[in-house]
Design an enzyme around this catalytic site. Structure first.
Site, short mmCIF file in Angstrom:
data_model
loop_
_atom_site.label_atom_id
_atom_site.label_comp_id
_atom_site.label_asym_id
_atom_site.label_seq_id
_atom_site.Cartn_x
_atom_site.Cartn_y
_atom_site.Cartn_z
N ARG A 233 0.54 -1.05 -0.02
CA ARG A 233 -0.29 0.06 -0.46
C ARG A 233 0.77 1.35 -0.19
O ARG A 233 1.89 1.24 0.46
CB ARG A 233 -1.09 -0.10 1.34
CG ARG A 233 -2.35 -1.44 1.45
CD ARG A 233 -3.14 -0.29 -0.46
NE ARG A 233 -4.40 -1.31 0.12
CZ ARG A 233 -4.99 -2.53 -0.52
NH1 ARG A 233 -3.52 -2.63 -1.37
NH2 ARG A 233 -5.44 -3.17 -0.63
N GLU A 261 -3.09 8.61 -3.67
CA GLU A 261 -3.17 7.96 -4.47
C GLU A 261 -4.83 7.74 -5.06
O GLU A 261 -5.33 7.88 -4.21
CB GLU A 261 -3.32 6.09 -4.31
CG GLU A 261 -3.55 5.42 -5.61
CD GLU A 261 -2.59 3.98 -4.99
OE1 GLU A 261 -3.62 2.38 -5.53
OE2 GLU A 261 -1.71 3.29 -5.41
N HIS A 280 -1.47 1.26 -9.68
CA HIS A 280 -2.43 0.23 -8.23
C HIS A 280 -3.07 -1.31 -9.52
O HIS A 280 -3.82 -1.70 -9.49
CB HIS A 280 -3.20 0.58 -7.53
CG HIS A 280 -4.02 -0.25 -6.39
ND1 HIS A 280 -3.93 0.64 -5.26
CD2 HIS A 280 -3.34 -1.69 -6.36
CE1 HIS A 280 -4.04 -0.23 -4.14
NE2 HIS A 280 -4.25 -1.42 -4.57
#
Length: 321
Positions: A233, A261, A280
């Site tokens: 993450r 993000e 991602h």
């Protein structure tokens, strides 16, 4: 209580083997997150969180799900839901998608590692300019690899590292244990392990102990020329500290996740030297859907038959499971 609805983000008629009993309703939030609810949220007993949707979409129905018993994510990380536990009634089991993303995420971890080490981004840029740009780059063979976050995804990454003739794989998790492949070191030993690693791969969940784990001190402990790969993450890494190291040219990075993000236009990380960024995409691949469906069929079978559920992270209103 008569509530017996199950909300699925995959059309029920596309999932073979769902057990009889509940009423299966399709809800994926819609393209813009405003799709109408398929029924009364108060009748929902098991909520499968829509995949690859923004956090506000995922949590939107939770406050109204007053008879909820299970929240099942289709992600390995559950931080989006953990941030809104106050919206969930007590006694609800929160389950993650362990077993769904290992293959896809491990593939991407290896892809990012190899692409970065072998200079693929530079070759792509040269190709676009029709320029024959030969160069010398390090191989993954004979390198020491440190995996930080040795759960099921970390183990899957090691499975894929072995054929590449790496010199050594060192495993780190929250606490020490032993596996068939060797010891797993606790997070407290990271400072002593970092200096020997040529490649550091992050696959740890995001929680209080890992948020900002990769800070200036962590990065300073990495050897010159080392590669940082993040498929965990974005919040695990201190972006400002990473930028400082990248701009110095001392280390390189390959990142599938970042903080913030999505990375906004104009952010300095886009143009930082020695960084490869993917948006991602560790989970979303052709490997996702069949594994997600298998998980849901198994988990719903257990739920209907009142058997222990898999992958229970915690029960709301109680200590972590």
């Amino acid at each position: 209580m008569t509530a017996a609805d199950v909300w699925l983000p995959i059309p029920p008629d596309e999932i073979a083997g769902l057990p009889e009993g509940p009423d299966y309703l399709f809800w994926d939030g819609g393209e813009d997150g405003t799709r109408e609810f398929p029924g009364d949220p108060a009748d929902c007993v098991l909520y499968v969180v829509p995949y690859m949707k923004r956090q506000p979409v995922k949590i939107r129905p939770l406050r109204e799900m007053r008879n909820l018993q299970v929240v099942q994510t289709l992600t390995a990380g559950v931080d989006d839901v953990l941030a809104h536990l106050d919206d969930i009634v007590p006694g609800v089991r929160l389950c993650n998608a362990r077993g769904v993303h290992e293959a896809s995420t491990a593939e991407l971890a290896l892809t990012l590692t190899l692409a970065s080490m072998r200079g693929i981004p530079g070759f792509v840029r040269a190709q676009q300019q029709e320029h024959w740009q030969s160069d010398f780059h390090p191989a993954l063979a004979d390198k020491n690899v440190l995996i930080v976050g040795y759960g099921s995804i970390g183990a899957a990454i090691e499975d894929r590292l072995v054929p590449f003739e790496v010199a050594r794989v060192v495993r780190v998790a929250r606490s020490a244990r032993t596996t068939e492949r060797g010891p797993v070191h606790p997070l407290t030993e990271l400072p002593a392990l970092l200096p020997a690693a040529d490649v550091v791969i992050l696959s740890t969940p995001l929680n209080d102990s890992t948020r900002g784990l990769v800070n200036a001190e962590f990065l300073a402990g990495m050897k010159d020329g080392a590669l940082l790969v993040n498929v965990a993450r974005g919040g695990v890494v201190d972006t400002k500290a990473l930028l400082a190291e990248l701009e110095s040219g001392r280390i390189t990075a390959a990142l599938d996740v970042v903080d913030p993000e999505p990375l906004p236009q104009g952010h300095p990380l886009w143009q930082a030297p020695g960084v490869l960024i993917s948006p991602h995409v560790g989970g979303p691949s052709s490997a996702f859907l069949p594994r997600a469906k298998r998980l849901l069929v198994d988990q719903l079978g257990r739920f209907v038959n009142q058997e222990p559920l898999r992958n229970v992270i915690l029960t709301t209103g109680m200590e972590s499971a």
